[in-house]
Design a protein around this motif. Structure first.
Motif, PDB file in Angstrom:
ATOM      1  N   TRP A  38       0.733  -1.096   0.346  1.00 15.44           N
ATOM      2  CA  TRP A  38       0.142  -0.061  -0.013  1.00 15.44           C
ATOM      3  C   TRP A  38       0.810   0.803  -0.032  1.00 15.44           C
ATOM      4  O   TRP A  38      -0.021   2.294  -0.259  1.00 15.44           O
ATOM      5  CB  TRP A  38      -1.202  -0.454   0.960  1.00 15.44           C
ATOM      6  N   GLU A  39       2.148   1.593   0.023  1.00 15.97           N
ATOM      7  CA  GLU A  39       3.174   2.196   0.186  1.00 15.97           C
ATOM      8  C   GLU A  39       4.573   2.067  -0.261  1.00 15.97           C
ATOM      9  O   GLU A  39       5.097   1.157   0.469  1.00 15.97           O
ATOM     10  CB  GLU A  39       3.167   3.139   1.425  1.00 15.97           C
ATOM     11  N   GLN A  40       4.488   1.808  -1.776  1.00 14.41           N
ATOM     12  CA  GLN A  40       5.712   1.239  -2.243  1.00 14.41           C
ATOM     13  C   GLN A  40       6.767   2.424  -2.049  1.00 14.41           C
ATOM     14  O   GLN A  40       6.758   3.824  -2.106  1.00 14.41           O
ATOM     15  CB  GLN A  40       5.424   1.057  -3.390  1.00 14.41           C
ATOM     16  N   THR A  41       8.407   2.757  -1.515  1.00 14.34           N
ATOM     17  CA  THR A  41       8.988   3.712  -2.062  1.00 14.34           C
ATOM     18  C   THR A  41       9.876   3.153  -3.410  1.00 14.34           C
ATOM     19  O   THR A  41      10.270   1.951  -3.802  1.00 14.34           O
ATOM     20  CB  THR A  41       9.580   3.056  -0.969  1.00 14.34           C
ATOM     21  N   VAL A  42      10.065   4.401  -3.772  1.00 15.26           N
ATOM     22  CA  VAL A  42      10.822   3.653  -5.424  1.00 15.26           C
ATOM     23  C   VAL A  42      11.973   4.528  -4.965  1.00 15.26           C
ATOM     24  O   VAL A  42      12.009   6.182  -4.661  1.00 15.26           O
ATOM     25  CB  VAL A  42       9.782   4.234  -6.658  1.00 15.26           C
ATOM     26  N   LYS A  43      13.136   4.196  -5.245  1.00 14.99           N
ATOM     27  CA  LYS A  43      14.282   5.341  -5.675  1.00 14.99           C
ATOM     28  C   LYS A  43      14.696   4.892  -6.761  1.00 14.99           C
ATOM     29  O   LYS A  43      14.786   3.784  -7.076  1.00 14.99           O
ATOM     30  CB  LYS A  43      15.552   4.306  -3.913  1.00 14.99           C
ATOM     31  N   GLU A  44      15.620   5.346  -7.856  1.00 14.68           N
ATOM     32  CA  GLU A  44      15.522   6.113  -9.122  1.00 14.68           C
ATOM     33  C   GLU A  44      16.899   6.674  -9.062  1.00 14.68           C
ATOM     34  O   GLU A  44      16.924   7.563  -8.995  1.00 14.68           O
ATOM     35  CB  GLU A  44      14.529   6.374  -9.639  1.00 14.68           C
TER      36      GLU A  44
END
Length: 144
Positions: free
Chosen positions: A75-81
């Motif tokens: 329900w709360e994905q963290t994306v590091k790009e």
């Protein structure tokens, strides 16, 4: 290239959920007080409804343009790009957490002088050697 957990690791929370549900069913059948049965039912729901989807959705993605890490609960994905066109080099450094345990941190040095730090996590650690080799093949220096 998309990296994900192997099937045997992804199966662990599902197996735990089924096991806890079976224990709860057995406890209901044996007429154990409901408050004890609810504990195992709750454990089953947490393993199958929280941890299993989170592990199934974790990804590390690497292509010509970007290195991306998706992690966290469903329900709360963290994306590091990290855009690879801007990356100059990667240094893998060992740090200590608040409990004095060692962990690796990837410091991406960008062409404009910025340093972006990535806490790799378990999935990244599992594939770290391959990720480093693929980055080096793209001309990005990776050193420890």
């Amino acid at each position: 290239m998309t990296y994900k957990f192997p099937a045997y690791i992804l199966a662990l929370p599902i197996v735990a959920a089924v096991l806890f549900a079976a224990i709860a069913a057995f406890m209901l059948w044996k007429k154990v007080p409901i408050r004890f049965t609810l504990i195992f039912l709750a454990l089953s729901l947490v393993a199958g409804g929280v941890f299993a989807p989170a592990m199934w959705m974790d990804r590390v993605f690497l292509d010509e343009r970007v290195l991306r890490r998706n992690t966290g609960f469903w329900w709360e994905q963290t994306v590091k790009e990290i855009p690879l066109a801007d990356a100059r080099m990667v240094r893998i450094v060992t740090k200590r957490d608040i409990k004095n345990r060692k962990y690796d941190s990837w410091q991406v040095h960008m062409k404009d002088g910025r340093v972006v730090e990535i806490d790799p996590g378990d999935l990244w650690d599992l594939h770290a050697e391959d990720i480093a080799q693929r980055l080096q093949a793209r001309g990005i220096d990776v050193s420890s």
